[in-house]
Every structure is written in structure tokens, then in C-alpha cells.
Design an enzyme around this catalytic site. Structure first.
Site, mmCIF file in Angstrom:
data_model
loop_
_atom_site.group_PDB
_atom_site.id
_atom_site.type_symbol
_atom_site.label_atom_id
_atom_site.label_comp_id
_atom_site.label_asym_id
_atom_site.label_seq_id
_atom_site.Cartn_x
_atom_site.Cartn_y
_atom_site.Cartn_z
ATOM 1 N N SER A 1 0.845 -1.203 0.000
ATOM 2 C CA SER A 1 0.000 0.000 0.000
ATOM 3 C C SER A 1 0.874 1.244 0.000
ATOM 4 O O SER A 1 2.090 1.187 0.171
ATOM 5 C CB SER A 1 -0.914 0.004 1.231
ATOM 6 O OG SER A 1 -0.178 0.330 2.388
ATOM 7 N N SER B 1 0.770 3.710 2.245
ATOM 8 C CA SER B 1 0.733 4.381 3.546
ATOM 9 C C SER B 1 2.078 4.943 3.978
ATOM 10 O O SER B 1 2.139 5.800 4.861
ATOM 11 C CB SER B 1 0.211 3.418 4.623
ATOM 12 O OG SER B 1 1.156 2.400 4.885
ATOM 13 N N LYS C 1 5.283 0.879 9.700
ATOM 14 C CA LYS C 1 5.040 2.292 9.986
ATOM 15 C C LYS C 1 6.316 2.885 10.589
ATOM 16 O O LYS C 1 7.286 2.183 10.849
ATOM 17 C CB LYS C 1 3.890 2.477 10.989
ATOM 18 C CG LYS C 1 2.574 1.818 10.600
ATOM 19 C CD LYS C 1 1.909 2.451 9.393
ATOM 20 C CE LYS C 1 0.632 1.716 9.010
ATOM 21 N NZ LYS C 1 0.054 2.221 7.735
ATOM 22 N N SER D 1 -3.104 6.636 5.952
ATOM 23 C CA SER D 1 -2.424 5.607 6.736
ATOM 24 C C SER D 1 -3.300 5.158 7.897
ATOM 25 O O SER D 1 -3.802 5.982 8.671
ATOM 26 C CB SER D 1 -1.092 6.144 7.273
ATOM 27 O OG SER D 1 -0.489 5.206 8.139
#
Length: 279
Positions: A99, A101, A156, A238
Site C-alpha cells: 500500500s 501508507s 510504519k 495511513s
């Protein structure tokens, strides 16, 4: 970021154990009867210890010496499974970014490497830390198991450490009531509603995206002991700690440190031109 629906570490542990167990059983149980049958056949064929069997005799002896197919297969694969298990569990593990994010730091279909030892030596599958080393630092790009579904891996950036007070208000990040420094690179426009900024998190300077839309969340959190607060660099696209909470230390997988390949899919050739260290 997922390993699909398969718990690959568990499968790898089971396969390694099964192959190793088969090898051990062969050594302890099955080898002696095979050797006994070979010895009896040599006596029956009149082959002395100093004699060289004929080709026909050797073929008969080879058939008796042959290991069961599953044992032979297990012994062949055990070293491969064992090396992969050790490297993947304790050294480095590859992942694919699914993705956006973490844009602009990581692109969709980037293939990254994750240092499994950076945050200490952990047992495969269980994730229990057996040899402490470093703790996640502010600014690290960290891979972890999603707290709401540990079968899924997330990636992250570490923003909050245990004990930190984190505030996100009007798209501004505050750590312990201090505004995090950021510098505008490219403002949002009619053509591109995403603005880019340089953000300074601890020792790490990196880029982030923020959209021109209204803020999705305004809130303050205090990070519990043994937990981390994480956010994606693509701040308005996100799913991170702002929405589902903190990452417990036992769910930490490792530190992402390099992009080694970019591959759009099976109809495209892999590209190594964008290989880089992750900041």
C-alpha cells in the site's frame, strides 16, 4: 503488508522439525537394520570385506542401502529449511510493500529487507525476546504484527516511545508538547492535493505527505510502557496508531533498512535501479 493468509514462520518451523526428526529417526532406528541386511546379503553372495562386488552385486547392495523415500527427501531439504529458518528468524527477512501508507519513503511494490536482530533476538513464531539488544528508536521504520490481527504484518514509522505524550492536532505533530519540526518542500495544488514536507524525528530526517483536506483526527495519547506509537509517512492515507492504538513490544518484528528491488508484477521486469537505504 502481509505474508498472505499463511503463517509462513510456523510452516517453516514445522517443516524443519519434521525433516530433522525424520533424519534423527533414520540414524537411531532404521540405519542399523539396513546395515544388517547388507551384511547378510554380502555373506549370501559370498562377498568378503576385501572383495569388490560386481556391478550386479553392487546393484543388489545399493537397493538394500537405499533410504526410504520420505527419509531421503527430508534429509535433502533439512539443511535448506534450517538455513532459511535461521536467516529469516534472526538475521533478515524480505517483505513486499502492498500500500501507499509509507509514501514517499516506500512505494507500492517495493521489496524491502528487515533486520530481525536490531531489536533483540526473538524466537520464531512465538516472538519472545531471548537476547535483548536495542529498543525501537524514534524515527525508525518498523515492521510489526498488527495488534488487531497478528497474522498481518504492518510497517510504519516509530513516533512515540514508552511514556511519551503524543498530540496530533490540525495535522501538526507534537511530542511531549513540543511541535515536531517540519519544512515545506512542495505545497498542495489543484493538480496535486498532496503536499510534501521534511520532518525531523529524533536523529532521523525524512519526507512525509499531507493532504489539503481537513484533519482526520485531533487527539492526545500517552504511550504505555512496553508499547510504541506509530504513524505512516503518508499522513492522511495511513491506518496507524491514531486509529487503533499502540504496538506492544512483543509484536515487533524488526527494523526496515533497505529497498532491494521494485517489481510492479508478473508482466513487468523487476527493477533494481531504485535500491536504496531506508531513512
Amino acid at each position: 503488508m502481509t505474508d498472505m493468509d499463511i503463517d509462513f514462520p510456523l510452516v517453516l518451523v514445522v517443516l524443519t522439525f519434521a525433516c530433522g526428526l525424520g533424519w534423527l529417526l533414520d540414524v537411531l532406528v532404521f540405519q542399523k537394520p539396513r546395515k544388517q541386511k547388507i551384511s547378510e546379503m554380502r555373506t549370501k553372495l559370498g562377498i568378503k570385506a576385501t572383495d569388490t562386488p560386481s556391478s550386479e552385486q553392487q546393484e543388489v547392495l545399493d537397493k538394500l542401502a537405499r533410504e526410504p523415500y520420505l527419509i531421503e527427501l527430508g534429509k535433502s531439504f533439512f539443511p535448506v529449511f534450517f538455513v532459511v529458518l535461521v536467516v529469516r528468524s534472526f538475521v533478515a527477512e524480505p517483505f513486499q510493500i502492498p500500500s501507499g501508507s509509507m509514501l514517499p519513503t516506500l512505494k507500492v511494490n517495493d521489496f524491502i529487507l528487515v533486520n530481525k536482530f536490531e531489536y533483540g533476538l526473538r524466537l520464531p513464531v512465538a516472538g519472545t525476546k531471548v537476547v535483548p539488544y536495542k529498543d525501537p528508536a524514534r524515527g525508525d521504520v518498523m515492521v510489526f504484527k498488527f495488534p488487531n490481527n497478528p497474522k498481518i504484518n504492518f510497517i510504519k514509522r516509530v513516533v512515540g516511545l514508552p511514556g511519551d505524550r503524543i498530540t496530533y492536532k490540525d495535522k501538526q505533530l507534537f511530542i511531549n508538547d513540543k511541535l515536531v519540526e517540519e519544512t515545506l518542500i512542495q505545497p498542495p495544488s489543484l493538480q496535486n492535493r498532496m503536499g510534501s514536507y521534511t520532518e525531523q524525528l529524533g536523529e532521523v530526517s525524512h519526507q512525509i505527505y499531507k493532504a489539503s483536506s481537513m484533519a482526520r483526527v485531533n487527539k492526545t495519547w500517552t504511550v504505555p510502557e512496553g508499547h510504541y506509537f506509530v504513524m505512516g509517512d503518508n499522513r492522511d492515507n495511513s491506518n496507524d496508531s491514531r486509529f487503533w492504538g499502540f504496538v506492544p513490544d512483543e509484536l515487533v518484528v524488526g527494523k526496515a533498512f533497505a529497498v532491494w528491488m521494485h517489481w510492479e508484477g508478473i508482466f513487468n521486469l523487476p527493477s533494481f535501479s531504485e535500491s536504496r537505504w531506508i531513512e
